[in-house]
Design an enzyme around this catalytic site. Structure first.
Site, short mmCIF file in Angstrom:
data_model
loop_
_atom_site.label_atom_id
_atom_site.label_comp_id
_atom_site.label_asym_id
_atom_site.label_seq_id
_atom_site.Cartn_x
_atom_site.Cartn_y
_atom_site.Cartn_z
CE1 TYR A 1 -26.66 -37.30 49.30
CE2 TYR A 1 -24.88 -38.10 47.89
CZ TYR A 1 -26.08 -38.31 48.53
OH TYR A 1 -26.73 -39.49 48.41
CG HIS B 1 -33.73 -42.34 41.82
ND1 HIS B 1 -34.64 -42.88 40.95
CD2 HIS B 1 -32.76 -41.78 41.05
CE1 HIS B 1 -34.24 -42.68 39.70
NE2 HIS B 1 -33.10 -42.01 39.74
CE LYS C 1 -39.16 -44.70 34.71
NZ LYS C 1 -38.67 -45.97 34.21
NE ARG D 1 -25.69 -59.19 33.67
CZ ARG D 1 -25.00 -58.91 32.55
NH1 ARG D 1 -24.36 -57.76 32.44
NH2 ARG D 1 -24.96 -59.77 31.55
CG ASP E 1 -36.45 -50.61 32.64
OD1 ASP E 1 -36.00 -49.57 33.14
OD2 ASP E 1 -36.34 -50.89 31.43
#
Lengths: 331, 331, 331, 331
Positions: free
Chosen positions: A55, A75, A93, A162, A170
């Site tokens: 940040y 994200h 992504k 997991r 995914d």
């Protein structure tokens, strides 16, 4: 010269950082990662600054753009802060594994009016982009069928599975994006099958390692995707587009082009490049070039937040189809 | 329906006899071979008559054409008798191993005015004839280089080598014919190298098992031929023609098209078809068709006696080049 | 971290400079070129110093190694000065076009005892090095024949031809090196043919644009090289090694892997990469890596000065063969 | 020597008749077709008797086996009469378009105890049988996915479509058989999509010209089939079997192997063989050989009546899936 910060110095972050450093159009200002050793060693190798606070990096006035390669759950917050700070964003992504959260973020992203690109890197593979170009040039007439084969060399560890959101979100997320892009129309119905043939532990996690999907668009174009978490011969990444006037296919990518002939076989070639970092090396470079060019020229981003939303909607439809053992209309 | 006698029922004679029997344009009347068992078993299989006397067969009034597949030293006498008897002749190459005898025979053959074809079967291979057709259609512009690779699966027995006339007259004779045909011009100079790398017994017979030749035509077109009596991966038969506007190559021929992928190799295919009887099966059929058509229509034979003479002249030049270790002008 | 100066900032010098800059094992200190604009623009792009005086650069104490990519006639003097100054040298081929001058230089280079590498870049192409590795691993048994095809996309300007030393020293020099390396034995006899089929101006300069060579080693291994200064379909760079147990070939390299199917053709692929800078991009990178590693570890250079001498001797033998139209024994 | 009658002298009947005539293990006794001209011309060409009455032919004592290549609605009655007469039967697929009638016939066929083979010719394609052999030899470990691509060069006339039973029973029936055979397990669930993208007239007939199917077996193996009634580049017939240890694919079949290189493309090959008669020429020959061998040796027929029933059940399930837009369990 676009001044770039790379957030995340893991496997994918390092790829992005090295590509920014090597780019003639960009300057790598700083790499941020909460793990200091990771951040500092990457920075040293690439001759840039480092930070443990993404940040803080976003807030720097000498940073024009951020590339986000951090864990998935960060994200959305990093993207929104960066856009608010007026930075251009290239984000790995998926935006978020949860469709509602992703959708809410997309509204914010679009409201910001700032340049945002989602990193569907496969679109930038030279063969994928040549296939897209040829379709748009009318070389194969009207598209009828798209067939995508996507097999990984070996399954990820259970821990990754997991947290992954499952194989459809995914792994197939890339294939759903590719399908939409090549079909040139949105799929409206999805049929999916999933099984565990590679690793029974994956079944324990209520996930699948081997899948087949068929989809159709409103005008009747069809798409098939098949995937597996394991292929003995390497990372198998195939695209076929069949149209009224012809067919386009990509070929395999290998570490070299040697063909072997002996008394048991002929024209034998090497196993395929092992995994996505090697297979899509050039795609990651060209993806970055495309992002930089769109930022510099102010043109439309080649992949937008909405592309993420639509790929995720196909993954959700596939999951519902598996449950209902029926075709599912896409929202 | 052309009525045909096949002389010789050995390996090559049986191929011809079976092709005549299967042809819709020809009728197999009789097979002749001095070995009665050979002649009769072939005749029985193909449902025709047999004889142990080829000359008697030539004299039969119900025979229009003879196919000569007997030992080399009988090619000239059988041919001349058959032509004198008014028969059309398809004769296996070479006409004779001795250049002077071959030349004398050619004079007789041409004087006869009867249809005579020399069996350079490779010209009738579908890929070879497509390459020739494409050259003549101007697809690759002016031919610059022809490259021919010709490797046998394994060397013949010493006894065959001894009677063969040597590798240049026995094996390269086909390649010299192919070279002339594809260049579209006569080679005028020949450089040759020969070594024994496969079988030292062949050296004892003053012959070679591994050769390389380069040749040029008057206008400067170039040709390379490489051969070997042994290749572990099958009968390797390649043609490449390179011209000002492009290149043409044939591909390999295998028993099936299966491609294999595993952890040690990808796209591996089967070994090549083992030898000429399998590799040129279709060429033998098409060669017979071409002969029959030329006889029936009275048109020019696709391969004439003079083609045999010229291929033999190149073989002789190659042998002289080896002796002199210099370029040799072709007579 | 090896500190490197690159001498020459022309086409090839820029390749080397960029590769040094991108290397994790080396630091690009300075680029030198007598043309100041060329030197400074390259330096700016790669973030290093520049100079117009290569000799001054060689003298710098903060330079460990020099990469020489200057015009051919400066290779020997720059190399000798650099070696005397204790630097490691990677020098573009050829050392010198004149065999006597090259040989004299090699004596000096070897006396110096300093690390010297000649830039036969093709040996570092991933497919070429895999073929070499497979041969040495015994995969194809004893090597019998090496066949090298080397065609450029288009001829250089007449002015380049004039200074090039002719096609055998300029273009085939690479193929002669490849031949020696793959045969694993020295060729002892050379037959060569040369013609002008592409550009008649080249004939005016007493040079050739289309050549064929055959060579043999003392033990009877054979090699064929064919070259042309023009190929409509791109930069054709093929290697075939045929041995007692099998065959190895490299494949073509293209900008992407797309295969096209339509009503006139199937499996059609893109033209080959256009020329050596694209075709051997990876080879240039791996060549530099190999140089750096040999310098850093003090191991034997993968290509030495003597390799340059021996390739040049084959080119000289080929030129004599053309004159005498005979086989020429190699000195 | 098996004495054979061929019933039906249309397109497929002529193929069978010619293969019987050419077989060394069989004798073509008689050809029967209700159209006298068709029967007699075929008989004349193949040098056998002819008849306009198939039932009379079945009754002949000099006939051991009948090959049935008549219209579909005569398959069952001719088969049952022939079996009752003690003949061996090779019958073209499908047994009947109606599942109930087919099932009733199968009961009769099995009761007869006579040799009966259904003509799923594709299993005898040399590449298909090599893939099957390799699977059974364990080369690719456990089968996970089978992918079948089946595209015709152009759609049949509307009149054919009308009588065909629809694309699933007419065209995919072959692919369903191939799927069962290669999976080595019965598919238990079928998802199907069908669209009309080629010819709107086909939609008028309530049929489809472009389909995609996915299926799974009880153990979770998956299969995808895609088909189209039109492909501009020829008859596209692909098989891929992916297993735990590797992958097997067949290649394309073309009229020759020529590869073309020019300034617009490289390695371009000819369009695929146009349709099934050319593409499966060798498969038809080998199918007949397999039938004859099974009759002569009394061994199990390689394809039985039950294989027809099971392929038809998959076609029925696909049709139901289309209606319900859901997965359908196979009866």
């Amino acid at each position: 010269m676009l001044k770039v910060a790379v957030l995340g110095a893991g496997r994918i972050g390092q790829i992005h950082a090295a590509n920014v450093a090597a780019s003639a159009q960009a300057e790598l200002v700083v790499v941020a990662d909460p793990v200091e050793a990771t951040a500092s060693s990457t920075a040293q190798k690439l001759n840039c600054e480092f930070s443990v606070d993404p940040y803080a990096v976003i807030g720097r006035s000498d940073v024009d753009a951020v590339v986000i390669g951090t864990p998935t759950d960060t994200h959305v917050p990093l993207t929104l802060v960066a856009l608010k700070a007026g930075k251009a964003v290239l984000c790995e992504k998926p935006l978020d594994l949860d469709q509602d959260k992703a959708n809410a973020a997309i509204v914010e992203i679009e409201k910001s009016g700032r340049p945002f690109m989602l990193a569907f890197n496969r679109r930038f593979d030279p063969s994928a982009s040549e296939i897209k170009r040829a379709i748009e040039a009318g070389e194969i007439g009207d598209v009828r069928q798209v067939i995508i084969t996507s097999r990984d060399p070996s399954p990820p560890p259970a821990d990754y599975i997991r947290r992954s959101g499952g194989i459809f979100k995914d792994m197939l997320i890339h294939d759903f994006d590719m399908a939409r892009w090549l079909l040139g129309e949105e799929p409206v119905e999805v049929f999916a099958m999933g099984n565990c043939l590679v690793d029974r532990d994956i079944a324990q996690l209520n996930d699948y390692d081997t899948t087949m999907v068929i989809m159709r668009t409103a005008s009747g174009k069809q798409c098939h995707i098949n995937t597996c978490r394991h292929a003995s011969y390497g990372h198998d990444q195939r695209i076929e587009v069949f149209g009224s006037k012809g067919m386009l296919q990509n070929g395999h990518v290998r570490p070299h082009t040697v063909h072997r002939f002996n008394d048991s076989s002929t024209d034998a070639q090497a196993p395929l490049l092992n995994f996505f970092l090697e297979r899509y090396k050039q795609a990651y470079e060209l993806e970055l070039d495309a992002f930089i060019e769109a930022v510099e020229t102010g043109s439309k981003m080649p992949v937008g937040a909405d592309d993420g939303r639509k790929a995720l909607a196909l993954a959700e439809a596939a999951l519902k189809s598996l449950e209902k053992r029926a075709g599912v209309l896409v929202d």
